[in-house]
Design a protein around this motif. Structure first.
Motif, short mmCIF file in Angstrom:
data_model
loop_
_atom_site.label_atom_id
_atom_site.label_comp_id
_atom_site.label_asym_id
_atom_site.label_seq_id
_atom_site.Cartn_x
_atom_site.Cartn_y
_atom_site.Cartn_z
N GLU A 17 51.73 46.52 50.08
CA GLU A 17 51.55 45.16 49.58
C GLU A 17 52.17 44.10 50.48
O GLU A 17 51.97 42.90 50.25
N LEU A 18 52.95 44.52 51.49
CA LEU A 18 53.73 43.57 52.27
C LEU A 18 53.17 43.41 53.68
O LEU A 18 52.54 44.32 54.23
N ASP A 19 53.44 42.24 54.27
CA ASP A 19 53.08 42.06 55.68
C ASP A 19 54.08 42.80 56.55
O ASP A 19 55.12 43.29 56.08
N VAL A 20 53.79 42.89 57.83
CA VAL A 20 54.61 43.69 58.75
C VAL A 20 56.06 43.21 58.78
O VAL A 20 56.99 44.02 58.78
N GLN A 21 56.25 41.90 58.79
CA GLN A 21 57.60 41.36 58.87
C GLN A 21 58.44 41.74 57.66
O GLN A 21 59.58 42.19 57.78
N ARG A 22 57.86 41.59 56.47
CA ARG A 22 58.60 41.94 55.25
C ARG A 22 58.82 43.45 55.15
O ARG A 22 59.83 43.89 54.63
N ARG A 23 57.85 44.23 55.61
CA ARG A 23 58.04 45.69 55.63
C ARG A 23 59.28 46.06 56.44
O ARG A 23 60.12 46.84 55.99
N LYS B 184 61.83 44.21 57.37
CA LYS B 184 63.09 43.70 56.82
C LYS B 184 63.52 44.52 55.61
O LYS B 184 64.71 44.84 55.48
N LEU B 185 62.59 44.86 54.74
CA LEU B 185 62.94 45.67 53.57
C LEU B 185 63.42 47.05 54.00
O LEU B 185 64.41 47.56 53.47
N ALA B 186 62.73 47.64 54.97
CA ALA B 186 63.13 48.97 55.46
C ALA B 186 64.54 48.94 56.02
O ALA B 186 65.34 49.86 55.77
N ALA B 187 64.87 47.90 56.77
CA ALA B 187 66.21 47.80 57.36
C ALA B 187 67.28 47.67 56.29
O ALA B 187 68.38 48.21 56.41
N ILE B 188 66.95 46.97 55.20
CA ILE B 188 67.92 46.76 54.12
C ILE B 188 68.20 48.06 53.37
O ILE B 188 69.35 48.39 53.07
N VAL B 189 67.14 48.81 53.04
CA VAL B 189 67.31 49.97 52.15
C VAL B 189 67.64 51.26 52.88
O VAL B 189 68.06 52.23 52.25
N SER B 190 67.44 51.30 54.18
CA SER B 190 67.57 52.58 54.91
C SER B 190 68.96 53.18 54.83
O SER B 190 69.13 54.39 54.99
N GLY B 191 69.97 52.36 54.56
CA GLY B 191 71.33 52.89 54.50
C GLY B 191 71.76 53.36 53.13
O GLY B 191 72.90 53.80 52.96
N ALA B 192 70.87 53.31 52.15
CA ALA B 192 71.22 53.76 50.79
C ALA B 192 71.43 55.27 50.75
O ALA B 192 70.92 56.00 51.61
N GLU B 193 72.16 55.73 49.76
CA GLU B 193 72.44 57.17 49.68
C GLU B 193 71.16 57.98 49.52
O GLU B 193 71.01 59.04 50.13
N GLN B 194 70.23 57.50 48.70
CA GLN B 194 68.94 58.17 48.56
C GLN B 194 67.86 57.12 48.36
O GLN B 194 67.99 56.22 47.53
N VAL B 195 66.79 57.25 49.15
CA VAL B 195 65.64 56.36 49.06
C VAL B 195 64.39 57.22 48.92
O VAL B 195 64.13 58.09 49.76
N LEU B 196 63.62 56.98 47.86
CA LEU B 196 62.38 57.70 47.62
C LEU B 196 61.23 56.71 47.75
O LEU B 196 61.22 55.67 47.07
N VAL B 197 60.27 57.03 48.61
CA VAL B 197 59.18 56.11 48.93
C VAL B 197 57.86 56.83 48.72
O VAL B 197 57.72 58.02 49.05
N THR B 198 56.87 56.12 48.16
CA THR B 198 55.52 56.68 48.10
C THR B 198 54.59 55.81 48.93
O THR B 198 54.77 54.59 49.01
N ALA B 199 53.60 56.45 49.53
CA ALA B 199 52.62 55.73 50.35
C ALA B 199 51.34 56.53 50.41
O ALA B 199 51.36 57.76 50.48
N ALA B 200 50.21 55.82 50.37
CA ALA B 200 48.92 56.49 50.52
C ALA B 200 48.64 56.79 51.98
O ALA B 200 48.00 57.79 52.31
#
Length: 404
Positions: free
Chosen positions: A353-359, A361-377
């Motif tokens: 749902e996001l443009d490349v820039q927001r993708r 930035k969001l990835a950089a923010i969450v990547s350091g969390a203890e556990q991140v679960l992502v779904t993608a088609a």
């Protein structure tokens, strides 16, 4: 805290599925409609006892079955906890902790903590106030599970009071109606005051994190804010304690009114509600519903000097939605530093749902969390910054072995 193992029986599309997980980033890849979101929904359900997609439990049971079972093994430090939750058709749900005797469903609240991002989050900005009230209450219960009882008590009293008002509206408003309504006013005032007090404190904790998260996701040219508008404020006479609330103004006048309410104790808010119920009784009897209380309050989201709803662009709306979820994540991290647990981050089909820039930035923010679960088609939707394990989801289950 992280989820080590998830097992589902007769949940949504799955007759049986087992998924082993690990700390860090895990991306579940599979075609649309194949069941990726069902897995994330089950994890989120353990945290909130509700689905982010439907309002009732019935659709969670695989068609033709009478019950669904969610099993999860959670790890926090050196401690492992096994949760089992049985969703039943036509009877009460049941839960077990570490295979003990069954407990009340709400007794498991607070054990599994999640922050779930999903396309449905657009309703947090674009939808009606009920979506924003639900956001606040679910976060409140995650942080302080005792408030599940606060919500339950308020909902029960509201239902009884509305039934009485409806009855009074249908016939003549008698002295008996008035005496009974006085009793329910007392109960609802106390329950409403407890819920309002907790919400106001939570909004104060969220507000700085919301603005910070929005700045992280954008160029920082606009400030993001939130103003809690209570129906109680509109009923309070101008006695110096508070004034009617409006949209957040540049000079902070609306925020100042909310601050005055926040400084009141639960007992003082209870008194205010009783006064407000008395003042609005005639209108409530005429309409047959309760017009004052937390069930009619609003969390107004502000972007710059304008309300986000109706004024924000599509990209700004998405950034505001993501910022709300990130703000809740940061509030939960604040709690984790004082003995709580860092929540599991779930990003369900968000990157598409996001443009490349927001993708990025969001990835950089969450990547350091203890556990991140992502779904993608499509795996190409996942930013390169979000490295980690990849798992392929196929019809009815998981394609083992995993691929990377």
């Amino acid at each position: 805290m992280y989820l080590e193992h998830l097992s589902l029986t007769d949940f949504r599309s799955y007759a049986q599925v087992d998924l082993s997980l690990e700390p860090g980033v895990t991306v579940l890849v599979g075609s649309n409609g194949i069941g990726k979101t069902n897995l994330m929904e089950a994890i989120g359900y353990l945290a909130t006892l509700s689905s982010h997609r439907v309002s009732t439990d019935a659709p969670l049971l695989r068609f033709g079955t009478e019950r669904a079972l969610i099993r999860a093994r959670l790890v926090r430090g050196e401690q492992s906890t096994v949760l089992e939750f049985e969703i039943n058709a036509g009877r009460a749900n049941r839960a077990r902790i570490n295979r003990s005797n069954p407990v009340r469903a709400r007794d498991i609240l607070g054990i599994c903590q999640t922050v779930l991002f999903a396309p449905e989050d657009l309703a947090l900005v674009k939808g009606d106030p009920a979506n924003r009230r639900r956001f606040l209450d679910e976060l409140l219960v995650s942080l302080m599970p005792r408030h599940a009882a606060t919500r339950s008590d308020y909902d029960r009293v509201l239902k009884q009071r509305n039934a009485l008002l409806k009855s009074a509206r249908a016939g003549k408003f008698t002295a008996g109606h008035e005496a009974t309504l006085d009793v329910w006013d007392q109960h609802m005032a106390r329950a409403g005051a407890s819920l309002l007090h907790a919400r106001l404190e939570l909004v104060e904790r969220l507000r700085p994190h919301l603005n910070s998260a929005y700045a992280q996701l954008t160029d920082g040219s606009k400030e993001a804010g939130a103003v809690y508008r209570s129906t109680l404020q509109d009923m309070i006479e101008d006695d110096g304690a508070a004034s009617p609330a409006g949209l957040a103004a540049p000079d902070g006048t609306a925020a100042a009114a909310v601050e005055d309410l926040r400084l009141l104790s639960v007992d003082e808010l209870t008194d205010r509600y009783i006064q407000a119920f008395a003042a609005s009784r005639r209108k409530e009897v005429e309409r047959g519903i309760s017009l004052v209380g937390p069930h009619r309050d609003e969390l107004e989201l502000v972007l710059g000097q304008a309300p986000a709803k109706g004024y924000a662009s599509h990209g700004e709306t998405w950034s505001m939605c993501l910022s709300l979820r990130l703000a809740s994540y940061y509030v939960m991290l604040d709690d984790a530093r004082t003995g709580g647990s860092a929540p599991i981050l779930i990003l369900d089909d968000v990157f598409a749902e996001l443009d490349v820039q927001r993708r990025r930035k969001l990835a950089a923010i969450v990547s350091g969390a203890e556990q991140v679960l992502v779904t993608a088609a499509v795996e190409d939707d996942i930013p390169v910054e979000l490295t980690g394990r990849r798992v392929k989801v196929i019809p009815g289950g998981i394609d083992e072995p995993e691929y990377r």
